[in-house]
Design a protein around this motif. Structure first.
Motif, PDB file in Angstrom:
ATOM      1  N   ILE A 176       1.827  -3.436 -10.210  1.00 14.98           N
ATOM      2  CA  ILE A 176       3.100  -4.242 -10.262  1.00 14.98           C
ATOM      3  C   ILE A 176       4.089  -3.957  -9.123  1.00 14.98           C
ATOM      4  O   ILE A 176       4.969  -4.931  -8.362  1.00 14.98           O
ATOM      5  N   VAL A 177       4.863  -2.715  -9.034  1.00 15.59           N
ATOM      6  CA  VAL A 177       5.846  -2.385  -8.113  1.00 15.59           C
ATOM      7  C   VAL A 177       5.364  -2.430  -6.918  1.00 15.59           C
ATOM      8  O   VAL A 177       6.094  -3.060  -5.907  1.00 15.59           O
ATOM      9  N   ALA A 178       4.040  -2.569  -6.416  1.00 16.67           N
ATOM     10  CA  ALA A 178       3.549  -2.535  -5.191  1.00 16.67           C
ATOM     11  C   ALA A 178       3.596  -4.232  -4.957  1.00 16.67           C
ATOM     12  O   ALA A 178       3.630  -4.464  -3.446  1.00 16.67           O
ATOM     13  N   THR A 179       3.131  -5.101  -5.669  1.00 19.09           N
ATOM     14  CA  THR A 179       3.298  -6.406  -5.352  1.00 19.09           C
ATOM     15  C   THR A 179       4.590  -7.115  -5.731  1.00 19.09           C
ATOM     16  O   THR A 179       4.762  -7.921  -4.705  1.00 19.09           O
ATOM     17  N   CYS A 180       5.251  -6.771  -6.403  1.00 18.36           N
ATOM     18  CA  CYS A 180       6.655  -7.549  -6.709  1.00 18.36           C
ATOM     19  C   CYS A 180       7.864  -6.634  -6.586  1.00 18.36           C
ATOM     20  O   CYS A 180       8.933  -7.356  -6.965  1.00 18.36           O
ATOM     21  N   ILE A 192       0.788  -1.087  -0.079  1.00 15.13           N
ATOM     22  CA  ILE A 192      -0.075   0.075  -0.111  1.00 15.13           C
ATOM     23  C   ILE A 192       1.016   1.357   0.146  1.00 15.13           C
ATOM     24  O   ILE A 192       0.669   2.004  -0.694  1.00 15.13           O
ATOM     25  N   ALA A 193       1.884   1.189   0.958  1.00 17.78           N
ATOM     26  CA  ALA A 193       2.805   2.401   1.004  1.00 17.78           C
ATOM     27  C   ALA A 193       3.385   2.716  -0.344  1.00 17.78           C
ATOM     28  O   ALA A 193       3.610   3.854  -0.901  1.00 17.78           O
ATOM     29  N   ALA A 194       4.062   1.576  -0.993  1.00 17.03           N
ATOM     30  CA  ALA A 194       4.703   1.597  -2.415  1.00 17.03           C
ATOM     31  C   ALA A 194       3.443   2.347  -3.561  1.00 17.03           C
ATOM     32  O   ALA A 194       3.870   3.012  -4.086  1.00 17.03           O
TER      33      ALA A 194
END
Lengths: 269, 334
Positions: free
Chosen positions: B252-256, B122-124
């Motif tokens: 995608i950045v938030a997940t991986c 979430i922060a990302a």
């Protein structure tokens, strides 16, 4: 009385404090072949851009079939007005792909190309004599072939009005005549800006002479292309006679050096 | 007909790659065993080998699918951005999205260190949304110079957030710094079935939208004024495409974590092999990106025993070497 197809009403366009176009009034009737002439920086391209809804005028309106083009969606206008710009050689698409782009304003979201559409594209390519180059990369074509591809795109776009911005630029004399003849054969209403006044005389039935964003003369080639008007507007010495074949004015320039006309230097930005 | 054949080829490549990806790892299985486990799961039958089934279905499959979705999303976002900006270097990360995401993650780990790391994605996401908003705000609604403004704003935003991240890292303890470094280099190790849903939804919907506007995007890729004469609202569509690409990358950045270079590499690869206009075939771009990522992930988890290599390292090495190769080929050809 014939209703005009295109009408510009008191149209002006300002950039900062500079008037690029001022209070232009102009009508174009169905089937007319109208030439816009004038010196570099006179406002020819700007005028065309206001007609094809790329520049929003600061004042005045553009009516097409009695409807203000800014009261319509861009795609609606593109169904009525097609444009052939000076060719842009940066395109790595094939001729077929470029011509197919003419379908864009007619298609809804998600709508795919039908067989009918693809046939239309093929026929347009055939009409400009480029069938043998259909798969060729656009940027590898000669200037004349590029112009013909863009004309095919306009044919696919299937509009009442065709606008062309200096279509004969950088072309040899064969292609200059070839391109304008092909356009004439389409039997559409055409508004075209031209640098070559003898071409304008040979092909147009109505001429509009611009100077510093204003119309200073308009009418038939015989009315506009007089020695006095042209020598004043372009600051050159010229003799005018009658062309032996098409009977419109033939301009012969004297190629002598003239003093720069005061106030005519508009490129002071 | 040609597109049907292509779809069939892509689908079989996908199926084969999933099987290969599921077979290799810390423990390797036979392809037939994996196929058996997949069929057991699909037909809701009790598994013939519960441990194998557990590894394949619960650990490897979500990871492979996440890799596919991430690769597909990044490649799509890259292709769309390259088309609407007519800039061959455009890529989601050029617009500061990854820098923003890192900033969000690092802020959570350092300044707000009391908060659970569950909130890291979430922060990302908030960080990347912030950077995207800055770029979008500056790109504006007017088409005049829009591309330049977008690209320069992206680069400036990227530097701004990177500097802020570095400042935070400089004042944090080494352990946190190492964890953050690992995160920013990207990994699919956290993949579970539950983490797949959001990226899958976002990327499928974006793909659908890209299909809807594919004519407009193609027209823009041939020039702003030309597109405008074809009835395309250039500035608005370009902004919309930037928003969608930002959303894809942020998810995608938030997940991986950060997986660099894929968005740049895949469209160029496809253009080089299949011709210039092939990047307008979004299904092809998405599938090739996804497949590429499945194999990158396979390398990441099998190259060293008992250790995973961060994805960002592999994609960047392969990507940059490949890129230099293309450039060298081009210069010798001309």
């Amino acid at each position: 009385m014939i209703k005009p197809l295109l009408a510009l009403n008191q149209l002006s366009w300002k950039v900062g404090n500079k008037n690029i176009l001022s209070q232009v009034n102009l009508t174009v009737n169905q089937g007319q072949f109208v030439g816009i002439i004038g010196t570099n920086g006179a406002g020819k391209s700007s005028l065309l851009r206001t007609i094809y809804r790329y520049i929003k005028p600061s004042a005045g309106q553009v009516f097409f079939n009695n409807r203000d083009i800014w009261q319509q969606k861009a795609s609606q206008v593109a169904q009525q007005i097609a444009v052939v710009q000076q060719s842009n050689a940066q395109l790595s698409y094939s001729v077929f792909e470029i011509v197919k782009m003419g379908l864009t304003p007619h298609k809804k979201l998600f709508e795919t190309d039908s067989l009918l559409d693809l046939n239309k594209v093929k026929q347009a390519i055939e009409a400009v004599g480029l069938t043998h180059l259909a798969a060729q990369n656009f940027e590898r074509l000669s200037g004349g072939e590029q112009q013909r591809s863009l004309i095919a795109r306009a044919i696919v776009q299937d509009t009442e009005l065709l606008i062309m911005d200096e279509p004969t630029n950088h072309l040899d004399i064969h292609y200059q005549i070839d391109i304008l003849n092909r356009i004439k054969q389409l039997k559409k209403t055409v508004v075209v800006s031209l640098h070559d006044l003898n071409l304008a005389s040979a092909f147009c039935d109505h001429l509009i002479l611009l100077e510093q964003g204003k119309i200073i003369a308009q009418g038939t080639p015989a009315q506009v292309l007089t020695a006095q008007t042209i020598s004043q507007a372009y600051n050159v010495d010229v003799s005018v006679s009658t062309h032996p074949v098409h009977k419109n004015p033939l301009l012969t320039f004297h190629y002598n050096v003239r003093q720069a006309k005061t106030g005519a230097i508009t490129c002071d930005r | 007909m040609r597109s049907l054949t292509l779809a069939a080829v892509l689908l079989s490549a996908f199926a084969i790659s999933v099987l290969i990806g599921a077979s290799f790892g810390a423990v390797s299985f036979e392809l037939t065993q994996v196929t058996g486990a997949l069929f057991d799961a699909m037909l809701m039958r009790p598994a013939s080998d519960p441990i194998l089934s557990q590894i394949v279905i619960e650990l490897r499959l979500p990871r492979i699918l996440l890799a596919f979705i991430a690769g597909a999303g990044l490649a799509l976002a890259g292709a769309i951005l390259q088309l609407v900006t007519r800039n061959p270097l455009a890529d989601p990360y050029l617009f500061g999205i990854s820098a923003g995401a890192s900033f969000g993650a690092v802020t959570l780990m350092t300044v707000l260190s009391g908060i659970s790391l569950i909130f890291l994605p979430i922060a990302a996401f908030i960080g990347s949304a912030l950077s995207a908003l800055v770029v979008l705000g500056i790109a504006g609604k007017s088409s005049y110079n829009q591309i330049e403004r977008m690209l320069l704003a992206g680069v400036a935003t990227s530097f701004l957030f990177s500097a802020a991240t570095s400042a935070l890292l400089y004042h944090s303890d080494p352990q946190a710094a190492a964890a953050i470094l690992f995160w920013t280099l990207g990994s699919f190790a956290q993949a579970q079935w539950s983490t797949l849903a959001l990226p899958m939804i976002v990327i499928s919907l974006s793909l659908l939208t890209f299909f809807a506007f594919s004519r407009q995007v193609t027209a823009i890729s041939a020039g702003d004024e030309s597109a405008s004469t074809l009835g395309v609202n250039v500035a608005r569509i370009r902004l919309f495409m930037l928003i969608l690409s930002s959303l894809i990358s942020a998810v995608i950045v938030a997940t991986c974590g950060g997986i660099s270079f894929v968005g740049l590499l895949i469209p160029h690869l496809i253009r080089l092999v299949m011709g210039y206009s092939s990047t307008n075939n979004y299904l092809l771009v998405a599938t090739v990106g996804g497949l590429f990522m499945i194999y990158i992930d396979l390398i990441a988890r099998t190259l060293l025993t008992n250790q995973e290599i961060p994805l960002g390292i592999i994609t960047s090495i392969i990507g940059s070497v490949f890129f230099l190769y293309i450039l060298q080929q081009r210069s010798t050809r001309q």
